[in-house]
Write a protein that holds these residues in place. Structure first.
Motif, PDB file in Angstrom:
ATOM      1  N   VAL A   1      22.112 -38.460  -9.561  1.00 35.03           N
ATOM      2  CA  VAL A   1      22.704 -38.182 -10.926  1.00 35.03           C
ATOM      3  C   VAL A   1      24.302 -38.185 -11.061  1.00 35.03           C
ATOM      4  N   LEU A   2      24.822 -38.183  -9.620  1.00 37.30           N
ATOM      5  CA  LEU A   2      26.315 -38.147  -9.622  1.00 37.30           C
ATOM      6  C   LEU A   2      26.688 -39.508  -9.199  1.00 37.30           C
ATOM      7  N   ILE A   3      25.800 -40.678  -9.513  1.00 37.32           N
ATOM      8  CA  ILE A   3      26.407 -41.918  -9.364  1.00 37.32           C
ATOM      9  C   ILE A   3      27.766 -42.306 -10.184  1.00 37.32           C
ATOM     10  N   PRO A   4      27.762 -41.847 -11.422  1.00 32.61           N
ATOM     11  CA  PRO A   4      29.122 -42.133 -12.045  1.00 32.61           C
ATOM     12  C   PRO A   4      30.497 -41.586 -11.293  1.00 32.61           C
TER      13      PRO A   4
ATOM     14  N   THR B   1      18.154 -30.098 -12.616  1.00 25.50           N
ATOM     15  CA  THR B   1      18.602 -28.766 -11.990  1.00 25.50           C
ATOM     16  C   THR B   1      18.345 -28.872 -10.512  1.00 25.50           C
ATOM     17  N   SER B   2      19.381 -28.569  -9.662  1.00 28.87           N
ATOM     18  CA  SER B   2      19.436 -28.052  -8.240  1.00 28.87           C
ATOM     19  C   SER B   2      20.289 -26.978  -7.816  1.00 28.87           C
ATOM     20  N   GLU B   3      20.226 -26.460  -6.854  1.00 32.21           N
ATOM     21  CA  GLU B   3      20.887 -25.426  -6.468  1.00 32.21           C
ATOM     22  C   GLU B   3      22.649 -25.769  -6.398  1.00 32.21           C
ATOM     23  N   LEU B   4      22.858 -27.113  -6.410  1.00 32.02           N
ATOM     24  CA  LEU B   4      24.279 -27.399  -6.584  1.00 32.02           C
ATOM     25  C   LEU B   4      24.720 -27.982  -7.961  1.00 32.02           C
ATOM     26  N   ILE B   5      23.906 -28.812  -8.336  1.00 29.93           N
ATOM     27  CA  ILE B   5      24.173 -29.700  -9.590  1.00 29.93           C
ATOM     28  C   ILE B   5      23.122 -29.417 -10.627  1.00 29.93           C
ATOM     29  N   LYS B   6      23.816 -29.373 -11.948  1.00 27.88           N
ATOM     30  CA  LYS B   6      22.778 -29.521 -13.214  1.00 27.88           C
ATOM     31  C   LYS B   6      23.246 -30.507 -14.240  1.00 27.88           C
TER      32      LYS B   6
ATOM     33  N   VAL C   1      29.549 -30.547 -13.984  1.00 23.52           N
ATOM     34  CA  VAL C   1      28.093 -30.335 -13.407  1.00 23.52           C
ATOM     35  C   VAL C   1      27.897 -29.610 -12.347  1.00 23.52           C
ATOM     36  N   ALA C   2      28.728 -28.850 -11.847  1.00 22.22           N
ATOM     37  CA  ALA C   2      28.592 -27.952 -10.826  1.00 22.22           C
ATOM     38  C   ALA C   2      27.579 -26.793 -11.243  1.00 22.22           C
ATOM     39  N   ASN C   3      26.814 -26.502 -10.182  1.00 24.40           N
ATOM     40  CA  ASN C   3      25.770 -25.218 -10.350  1.00 24.40           C
ATOM     41  C   ASN C   3      25.832 -24.196  -9.412  1.00 24.40           C
ATOM     42  N   ASP C   4      26.924 -24.177  -8.823  1.00 22.53           N
ATOM     43  CA  ASP C   4      27.211 -23.375  -7.674  1.00 22.53           C
ATOM     44  C   ASP C   4      28.734 -23.108  -7.482  1.00 22.53           C
ATOM     45  N   LEU C   5      29.139 -21.839  -7.246  1.00 19.28           N
ATOM     46  CA  LEU C   5      30.579 -21.491  -7.121  1.00 19.28           C
ATOM     47  C   LEU C   5      31.277 -22.119  -6.248  1.00 19.28           C
ATOM     48  N   LEU C   6      30.847 -22.362  -4.912  1.00 18.95           N
ATOM     49  CA  LEU C   6      31.562 -23.226  -4.061  1.00 18.95           C
ATOM     50  C   LEU C   6      31.728 -24.696  -4.651  1.00 18.95           C
ATOM     51  N   ILE C   7      30.885 -25.357  -5.093  1.00 18.12           N
ATOM     52  CA  ILE C   7      30.995 -26.808  -5.567  1.00 18.12           C
ATOM     53  C   ILE C   7      32.222 -26.621  -6.750  1.00 18.12           C
ATOM     54  N   LEU C   8      32.081 -25.636  -7.510  1.00 16.06           N
ATOM     55  CA  LEU C   8      32.921 -25.431  -8.799  1.00 16.06           C
ATOM     56  C   LEU C   8      34.447 -25.302  -8.048  1.00 16.06           C
TER      57      LEU C   8
END
Length: 452
Positions: free
Chosen positions: A6-9, A58-63, A116-123
């Motif tokens: 889903v992060l291919i772009p 939806t996953s722990e890191l990406i939505k 698309v981040a679903n986690d504060l560290l990715i954010l």
């Protein structure tokens, strides 16, 4: 592995950016560099559109969902327009253009990852990725003192906001043992750690959004940065940060507990932005204060429930992007276009270009039948239905007050005979005209805009 698909772009954009950077570094041909960068963004747009409307992920890191997809594509389109504005700037057609466009693409990658981040560290990693790029871009004119000052101020204050964001992450992690948004649904704001985490989080994001009282950096940075970079700073980070705030607010049921804080920040931003813009003769500084006021308008949407938040904020963001892009395209088409004095007589020399700035300024003010009126009316209507009448009345007064400085450039267009050169750059003309026509079209057919 699915979350990587889903992060291919974003992944394709990063890989192509690196390839174009090395090719440009070897060839040192600015024209080829811009073409490769444009193709990199276009590829990411095509891949994003191809995935548009597919199942939510939806996953722990990406939505990924509909509104996140919309904001991803919007950020990429901003990148295309900024490349066009940059290409018309002779100073950016230099041996450093390779580094410039690479930093631009890298910041687009970070912004989309933040959305698309679903986690504060990715954010946090996404925020730092695009922030570090923007610090350098703001001070890109190394031989100009204003540009160096802009880069330094943005870097120093941006570092402070990053520290505050890290503090917020620490408070959330201490309470939940996790940094994923998914674990926040069970939180209650009666807990002091959570309240501190929320306050720190809003404070860090308020800096990136140039919300008062975290706005002091904006006028100097907007004035000192290259005009194309200023256009980028005024819109793209707002789309990314508002997207991230939406994600967090939809994950944490905190609206009722911090509504007073939202009201104060929104009202203060509208007041500071509109009042201080009145005394500006530099159009880039005026648009900096304008961005503070508009951020205040948009921040009010976080007082609303989920559905009303989306249908109020997403259309406003889209229209705000086109208003500012068109405004900066107009500025770059006038010699020394930052100074309002240089618009004397432009209306008699180039009626079409003058029509564009009139429509843009009317839309920024919120005058019908422009799209700026539609999105403000939609936001105010939704806030009224939830009992925020006093705040809406104040916002309406500030909107009326803003007409005094938005219409000043229009007055200068027809005041005297032409005293300055008009560049008539085809790309800038096209962007200014297409933006103005789009603002009228969406104002006349609002159902095409209010689809969320």
């Amino acid at each position: 592995m699915i979350q990587y698909k889903v992060l291919i772009p974003e992944i394709s954009l990063l890989i192509l950016a690196i390839i174009s950077f090395f090719y440009g570094f070897i060839s040192r041909n600015y024209r080829t560099t811009y073409i490769l960068s444009f193709l990199s963004i276009l590829t990411a747009i095509i891949l994003s559109v191809f995935n548009f409307g597919q199942k939510e992920f939806t996953s722990e890191l990406i939505k990924i969902d509909l509104y996140r997809q919309t904001l991803r594509i919007l950020v990429l389109f901003i990148g295309v327009f900024i490349l066009g504005l940059s290409y018309s700037d002779l100073k950016l057609k230099s041996s450093k253009s390779v580094e410039y466009v690479f930093l631009l693409l890298l910041s687009l990658f970070g912004m989309n990852l933040m959305i698309v981040a679903n986690d504060l560290l990715i954010l946090y990693l996404a925020l730092e990725t695009f922030s570090l790029s923007l610090y350098i871009l703001a001070g890109f004119y190394r031989k100009e003192s204003l540009s160096i000052e802009a880069g330094m101020k943005y870097f120093i204050l941006g570092t402070l906001s990053s520290i505050i964001l890290l503090g917020s992450i620490v408070f959330f992690y201490a309470q939940t043992g996790s940094t994923s948004y998914e674990t926040f649904k069970l939180l209650k704001t009666e807990n002091l750690n959570i309240l501190l985490g929320v306050v720190f989080l809003i404070s860090a994001f308020a800096f990136k959004l140039s919300l008062a009282p975290f706005h002091a950096w904006a006028p100097d940075v907007y004035q000192g940065a290259p005009t194309a970079v200023t256009a980028f700073l005024s819109i793209a980070p707002k789309v990314a940060v508002f997207g991230a705030l939406i994600n967090i607010f939809l994950s944490i049921n905190l609206k009722l507990n911090i509504q007073d804080l939202i009201v104060i920040i929104s009202a203060l931003s509208m007041l500071v932005g509109n009042v201080l813009a009145l005394r500006q003769n530099n159009l880039k500084r005026m648009l900096a204060y304008s961005s503070i006021a508009h951020a205040g308008y948009m921040f009010m949407a976080f007082l609303l429930p989920e559905k009303e938040l989306l249908i109020s904020l997403i259309p406003y963001l889209i229209v705000y992007v086109f208003m500012n892009l068109s405004a900066f395209a107009f500025i770059m088409n006038i010699k020394n276009g930052e100074s309002i004095q240089n618009y004397l007589g432009v209306g008699r020399k180039n009626p079409l270009l003058s029509f564009c700035i009139i429509v843009i300024m009317f839309s920024l003010t919120g005058v019908p039948p422009t799209a700026g009126f539609i999105v403000k009316f939609n936001l105010f209507k939704n806030l009224l239905s939830y009992g925020y009448g006093s705040l809406v009345f104040f916002a309406l007064l500030m909107s009326i007050f803003s007409a005094f400085y938005y219409l000043r450039p229009v007055f200068y267009l027809y005041k005297d005979s032409l005293v300055i050169d008009i560049y008539n750059h085809p790309l800038n003309n096209s962007m200014a005209l297409s933006g103005a026509l789009l603002l009228i079209f969406l104002g006349l057919f609002p159902n095409l805009l209010l689809i969320f």
